[in-house]
Scaffold this motif. Structure first.
Motif, PDB file in Angstrom:
ATOM      1  N   ALA A   1      99.148 -64.240 118.288  1.00  0.00           N
ATOM      2  CA  ALA A   1     100.539 -64.697 118.307  1.00  0.00           C
ATOM      3  C   ALA A   1     100.755 -65.854 117.347  1.00  0.00           C
ATOM      4  CB  ALA A   1     100.935 -65.101 119.728  1.00  0.00           C
ATOM      5  N   THR A   2      99.856 -66.834 117.368  1.00  0.00           N
ATOM      6  CA  THR A   2     100.012 -67.973 116.457  1.00  0.00           C
ATOM      7  C   THR A   2      99.824 -67.548 115.003  1.00  0.00           C
ATOM      8  OG1 THR A   2      97.668 -68.562 116.803  1.00  0.00           O
ATOM      9  CG2 THR A   2      99.305 -69.668 118.175  1.00  0.00           C
ATOM     10  N   ARG A   3      98.896 -66.611 114.776  1.00  0.00           N
ATOM     11  CA  ARG A   3      98.695 -66.122 113.405  1.00  0.00           C
ATOM     12  C   ARG A   3      99.933 -65.378 112.904  1.00  0.00           C
ATOM     13  NH1 ARG A   3      94.003 -65.752 110.513  1.00  0.00           N
ATOM     14  NH2 ARG A   3      93.538 -67.548 111.856  1.00  0.00           N
ATOM     15  N   GLU A   4     100.590 -64.629 113.784  1.00  0.00           N
ATOM     16  CA  GLU A   4     101.781 -63.898 113.392  1.00  0.00           C
ATOM     17  C   GLU A   4     102.926 -64.854 113.058  1.00  0.00           C
ATOM     18  OE1 GLU A   4     104.261 -60.718 112.495  1.00  0.00           O
ATOM     19  OE2 GLU A   4     102.084 -60.836 112.747  1.00  0.00           O
ATOM     20  N   VAL A   5     103.096 -65.903 113.866  1.00  0.00           N
ATOM     21  CA  VAL A   5     104.145 -66.887 113.595  1.00  0.00           C
ATOM     22  C   VAL A   5     103.916 -67.557 112.249  1.00  0.00           C
ATOM     23  CG1 VAL A   5     105.100 -69.103 114.346  1.00  0.00           C
ATOM     24  CG2 VAL A   5     104.674 -67.296 116.015  1.00  0.00           C
ATOM     25  N   ARG A   6     102.639 -67.785 111.918  1.00  0.00           N
ATOM     26  CA  ARG A   6     102.319 -68.473 110.668  1.00  0.00           C
ATOM     27  C   ARG A   6     102.478 -67.578 109.450  1.00  0.00           C
ATOM     28  NH1 ARG A   6      96.572 -70.434 112.772  1.00  0.00           N
ATOM     29  NH2 ARG A   6      96.119 -70.644 110.560  1.00  0.00           N
ATOM     30  N   ARG A   7     102.339 -66.244 109.640  1.00  0.00           N
ATOM     31  CA  ARG A   7     102.232 -65.381 108.463  1.00  0.00           C
ATOM     32  C   ARG A   7     103.297 -64.290 108.362  1.00  0.00           C
ATOM     33  NH1 ARG A   7      95.728 -64.124 107.774  1.00  0.00           N
ATOM     34  NH2 ARG A   7      95.066 -66.285 107.465  1.00  0.00           N
ATOM     35  N   PHE A   8     104.193 -64.194 109.348  1.00  0.00           N
ATOM     36  CA  PHE A   8     105.093 -63.031 109.330  1.00  0.00           C
ATOM     37  C   PHE A   8     106.088 -63.096 108.176  1.00  0.00           C
ATOM     38  CE2 PHE A   8     107.883 -65.973 111.445  1.00  0.00           C
ATOM     39  CZ  PHE A   8     109.171 -65.509 111.240  1.00  0.00           C
ATOM     40  N   ARG A   9     106.327 -64.268 107.636  1.00  0.00           N
ATOM     41  CA  ARG A   9     107.139 -64.394 106.416  1.00  0.00           C
ATOM     42  C   ARG A   9     106.775 -65.698 105.746  1.00  0.00           C
ATOM     43  NH1 ARG A   9     111.125 -68.143 107.311  1.00  0.00           N
ATOM     44  NH2 ARG A   9     111.695 -68.533 109.498  1.00  0.00           N
TER      45      ARG A   9
ATOM     46  N   VAL B   1     110.800 -75.661 112.319  1.00  0.00           N
ATOM     47  CA  VAL B   1     110.161 -75.670 111.011  1.00  0.00           C
ATOM     48  C   VAL B   1     108.662 -75.450 111.199  1.00  0.00           C
ATOM     49  CG1 VAL B   1     109.676 -77.024 108.942  1.00  0.00           C
ATOM     50  CG2 VAL B   1     111.908 -77.214 110.074  1.00  0.00           C
ATOM     51  N   ARG B   2     108.121 -74.447 110.532  1.00  0.00           N
ATOM     52  CA  ARG B   2     106.685 -74.151 110.636  1.00  0.00           C
ATOM     53  C   ARG B   2     105.878 -75.044 109.710  1.00  0.00           C
ATOM     54  NH1 ARG B   2     106.528 -68.332 108.729  1.00  0.00           N
ATOM     55  NH2 ARG B   2     108.259 -69.153 107.510  1.00  0.00           N
ATOM     56  N   ALA B   3     104.660 -75.352 110.129  1.00  0.00           N
ATOM     57  CA  ALA B   3     103.751 -76.149 109.302  1.00  0.00           C
ATOM     58  C   ALA B   3     103.089 -75.260 108.261  1.00  0.00           C
ATOM     59  CB  ALA B   3     102.692 -76.818 110.170  1.00  0.00           C
ATOM     60  N   ALA B   4     102.970 -75.779 107.034  1.00  0.00           N
ATOM     61  CA  ALA B   4     102.312 -75.018 105.975  1.00  0.00           C
ATOM     62  C   ALA B   4     100.824 -74.874 106.250  1.00  0.00           C
ATOM     63  CB  ALA B   4     102.544 -75.698 104.623  1.00  0.00           C
ATOM     64  N   ASP B   5     100.229 -75.899 106.844  1.00  0.00           N
ATOM     65  CA  ASP B   5      98.807 -75.869 107.161  1.00  0.00           C
ATOM     66  C   ASP B   5      98.665 -75.967 108.674  1.00  0.00           C
ATOM     67  OD1 ASP B   5      96.110 -75.996 107.274  1.00  0.00           O
ATOM     68  OD2 ASP B   5      95.910 -77.965 106.322  1.00  0.00           O
ATOM     69  N   ALA B   6      98.551 -74.822 109.334  1.00  0.00           N
ATOM     70  CA  ALA B   6      98.484 -74.793 110.795  1.00  0.00           C
ATOM     71  C   ALA B   6      97.083 -74.458 111.282  1.00  0.00           C
ATOM     72  CB  ALA B   6      99.498 -73.790 111.347  1.00  0.00           C
ATOM     73  N   ASP B   7      96.052 -74.795 110.508  1.00  0.00           N
ATOM     74  CA  ASP B   7      94.683 -74.471 110.895  1.00  0.00           C
ATOM     75  C   ASP B   7      94.246 -75.208 112.156  1.00  0.00           C
ATOM     76  OD1 ASP B   7      94.450 -72.759 108.794  1.00  0.00           O
ATOM     77  OD2 ASP B   7      93.431 -74.186 107.475  1.00  0.00           O
ATOM     78  N   LEU B   8      94.958 -76.286 112.512  1.00  0.00           N
ATOM     79  CA  LEU B   8      94.592 -77.014 113.723  1.00  0.00           C
ATOM     80  C   LEU B   8      94.777 -76.159 114.972  1.00  0.00           C
ATOM     81  CD1 LEU B   8      95.980 -80.602 113.026  1.00  0.00           C
ATOM     82  CD2 LEU B   8      93.604 -79.836 113.039  1.00  0.00           C
ATOM     83  N   LEU B   9      95.598 -75.123 114.893  1.00  0.00           N
ATOM     84  CA  LEU B   9      95.704 -74.180 116.019  1.00  0.00           C
ATOM     85  C   LEU B   9      94.370 -73.474 116.261  1.00  0.00           C
ATOM     86  CD1 LEU B   9      99.204 -72.634 115.293  1.00  0.00           C
ATOM     87  CD2 LEU B   9      98.573 -73.928 117.337  1.00  0.00           C
ATOM     88  N   ASP B  10      93.703 -73.102 115.167  1.00  0.00           N
ATOM     89  CA  ASP B  10      92.380 -72.491 115.305  1.00  0.00           C
ATOM     90  C   ASP B  10      91.393 -73.493 115.902  1.00  0.00           C
ATOM     91  OD1 ASP B  10      93.420 -70.209 114.194  1.00  0.00           O
ATOM     92  OD2 ASP B  10      92.641 -70.605 112.185  1.00  0.00           O
ATOM     93  N   THR B  11      91.490 -74.764 115.462  1.00  0.00           N
ATOM     94  CA  THR B  11      90.631 -75.814 116.007  1.00  0.00           C
ATOM     95  C   THR B  11      90.851 -75.967 117.510  1.00  0.00           C
ATOM     96  OG1 THR B  11      90.723 -77.000 113.898  1.00  0.00           O
ATOM     97  CG2 THR B  11      89.994 -78.250 115.830  1.00  0.00           C
ATOM     98  N   PHE B  12      92.105 -75.916 117.930  1.00  0.00           N
ATOM     99  CA  PHE B  12      92.448 -76.010 119.352  1.00  0.00           C
ATOM    100  C   PHE B  12      91.787 -74.886 120.144  1.00  0.00           C
ATOM    101  CE2 PHE B  12      95.165 -74.574 122.820  1.00  0.00           C
ATOM    102  CZ  PHE B  12      95.361 -75.736 123.555  1.00  0.00           C
ATOM    103  N   LEU B  13      91.915 -73.650 119.648  1.00  0.00           N
ATOM    104  CA  LEU B  13      91.364 -72.507 120.374  1.00  0.00           C
ATOM    105  C   LEU B  13      89.838 -72.544 120.404  1.00  0.00           C
ATOM    106  CD1 LEU B  13      93.717 -69.668 119.078  1.00  0.00           C
ATOM    107  CD2 LEU B  13      93.775 -70.803 121.294  1.00  0.00           C
ATOM    108  N   ILE B  14      89.224 -72.927 119.282  1.00  0.00           N
ATOM    109  CA  ILE B  14      87.752 -73.018 119.237  1.00  0.00           C
ATOM    110  C   ILE B  14      87.266 -74.080 120.212  1.00  0.00           C
ATOM    111  CG2 ILE B  14      85.804 -73.684 117.785  1.00  0.00           C
ATOM    112  CD1 ILE B  14      87.332 -72.412 115.430  1.00  0.00           C
ATOM    113  N   SER B  15      87.944 -75.222 120.260  1.00  0.00           N
ATOM    114  CA  SER B  15      87.569 -76.283 121.191  1.00  0.00           C
ATOM    115  C   SER B  15      87.681 -75.803 122.633  1.00  0.00           C
ATOM    116  CB  SER B  15      88.465 -77.506 120.968  1.00  0.00           C
ATOM    117  OG  SER B  15      88.184 -78.528 121.901  1.00  0.00           O
ATOM    118  N   ALA B  16      88.730 -75.033 122.932  1.00  0.00           N
ATOM    119  CA  ALA B  16      88.922 -74.522 124.291  1.00  0.00           C
ATOM    120  C   ALA B  16      87.807 -73.556 124.677  1.00  0.00           C
ATOM    121  CB  ALA B  16      90.284 -73.843 124.401  1.00  0.00           C
TER     122      ALA B  16
END
Length: 353
Positions: free
Chosen positions: A124-132, A10-25
Motif C-alpha cells: 500500500a505504501t509503495r503504491e501511494v509512492r509510485r502510482f503517479r 503532499v507526498r514525500a519525494a524520498d519516503a524510504d523511511l517507511l521501509d525503515t519503519f517496517l523493517i524495524s517492526a
C-alpha cells in the motif's frame, strides 16, 4: 505575491523511511519471540500484575510521535522511524491475545496474520509512492523540505542535485522557485562527516564495476539462484505429489495434506504454482544474465517476490513463526538484488532504466 496553498496531501519525494519503519517492526517481533523463547517466557511485574510488551509498544509509538512533533531534523525522522517501528512491532506481536477468547499469545495463525499485515502495508505504501509522478506543487514542497538541510549545514551534494531536479519540475512562475534555486546553487558542500557517506557510495560503485567484469561473478550469481530455483521447484513437486496422492485416494497423502497444510488443498495449489513460477523466472534470469545483468536481476527479484507474496503466507499459516528462516533468506536475496540493481543503474546511467 502568489499565495502558496496546497489543496491536498503532499507526498514525500524520498519516503524510504517507511521501509525503515517496517523493517524495524519486523525485527522487533523476531527479537521478542527469540528472547521470550530463550528465557522461558518470563512475566514483568508481580503481585498479580503483568506489564505486557504491548504497553512498551505503545510507549515506543508515543515517543516517535513526540519526536516528530518537536523536532525537524532528518536525523529525528530516522530515529522516529526506528523507534516507532519497534513500538509497532511490540504492539502487534501480542495480536494473538486480542483475537482469541482465551488470550492465547501462542495462537498459531498469528504469524500468518502479521505476515499478511506487513505485506499489505508494504504494498500500500509503495503504491501511494509510485502510482503517479510528483506534481509541480509536490516537487516544490519537497525542495523546501530539503532547504532545511541547507539551513542546518547538513546538505550533501546529492541532496543539492535532488533539490535542483525537483525545482526544475516545479511551477517556474512560483515566487519561491528562483530564490530556492539560487540558494541551492550557492550552497557549500556539507562537512566531511556527511560527505564521507557519498565517498563510500562511490567506492562501492567502483568495487561493483570491478567485480561484475569477472566471469566468476556471473558463475557465482547463477549458482546461487539455480540453487534457489531448484529449491522452489522441488517444493512444488513435493506439493503436487501430495495433492495427487490425496486426489487418488492414498490415505497417507490425505492425512499428510490435512496435517501439514492448514490452508487445505487450495493453499497447496497456490504454493505449488508459486514454486513453479519462481523456478521458471530464475531459469530465464540465468539465461539472460550473459546478455543483460539488469534484466536478469529483475527476473530474479520477481521470482523472490512471487515466493514472498504467494508461498510464504501459507507457510506461516502451517508452521507459525518457524517459517521465518525461509523469509529471511528471501529478504537477504531481495536486498542483495536491490543493491546490485542500484549499482548497475549507477554504472550504466540512463541505459539501465
Amino acid at each position: 505575491m502568489q499565495r502558496f496553498a496546497p489543496r491536498h496531501l503532499v507526498r514525500a519525494a524520498d519516503a524510504d523511511l517507511l521501509d525503515t519503519f517496517l523493517i524495524s517492526a519486523v525485527a522487533t517481533i523476531v527479537v521478542i519471540r527469540i528472547f521470550l523463547e530463550a528465557t522461558g517466557y518470563p512475566q514483568l511485574g508481580g503481585g498479580g500484575l503483568h506489564i505486557a510488551h504491548v504497553l512498551w509498544g505503545g510507549l515506543g509509538m508515543l515517543a516517535a510521535i513526540v519526536l516528530l512533533l518537536l523536532y525537524l531534523s532528518p536525523t529525528t525522522r530516522l530515529v522516529a522511524a526506528l523507534v516507532g517501528g519497534a513500538g509497532f512491532g511490540a504492539f502487534v506481536d501480542e495480536l494473538g491475545k486480542f483475537v482469541t477468547s482465551d488470550n492465547d499469545y501462542f495462537f498459531k495463525p498469528t504469524a500468518a496474520i502479521l505476515y499478511a499485515l506487513f505485506v499489505v502495508l508494504f504494498l500500500a505504501t509503495r503504491e501511494v509512492r509510485r502510482f503517479r509522478g510528483l506534481n509541480p506543487e509536490e516537487c516544490l514542497v519537497n525542495s523546501v523540505e530539503l532547504a532545511e538541510r541547507l539551513a542546518s549545514g547538513t546538505l550533501t551534494a546529492d541532496d543539492r542535485d535532488r533539490a535542483l531536479q525537483l525545482l526544475a519540475r516545479a511551477d517556474q512562475s512560483h515566487p519561491l522557485v528562483a530564490p530556492l534555486r539560487a540558494s541551492f546553487l550557492a550552497a557549500d558542500p556539507a562537512p566531511l562527516s556527511f560527505t564521507r557517506l557519498r565517498w563510500m557510495g562511490s567506492a562501492g560503485a567502483r568495487t561493483y564495476a570491478a567485480i561484475v567484469s569477472s566471469r566468476w561473478f556471473r558463475r557465482i550469481l547463477a549458482t546461487v539462484f539455480i540453487v534457489a530455483g531448484v529449491a522452489f521447484v522441488l517444493t512444488a513437486i513435493a506439493t503436487v505429489a501430495l495433492l495427487g496422492g490425496a486426489y487418488f485416494g492414498v490415505l497417507d497423502a490425505q492425512i499428510a495434506l490435512e496435517e501439514e497444510t492448514a490452508g487445505g488443498a487450495i493453499a497447496s495449489v497456490i504454493q505449488a504454482t508459486a514454486g513453479v513460477v519462481a523456478g521458471v523466472l530464475i531459469v530465464r534470469g540465468v539465461f539472460v544474465l550473459r546478455r543483460s545483468r539488469v534484466r536478469a536481476y529483475r527476473l530474479f527479484e520477481l521470482a523472490i517476490l512471487v515466493d514472498l507474496l504467494l508461498a510464504q503466507p501459507f507457510a506461516f499459516l502451517d508452521v507459525g513463526f518457524g517459517a521465518s528462516f525461509d523469509v529471511f533468506i528471501d529478504l537477504a536475496l531481495l536486498a542483495t538484488l536491490r543493491y546490485l540493481q542500484s549499482q548497475e543503474r549507477r554504472l550504466l546511467g540512463p541505459a539501465a532504466a
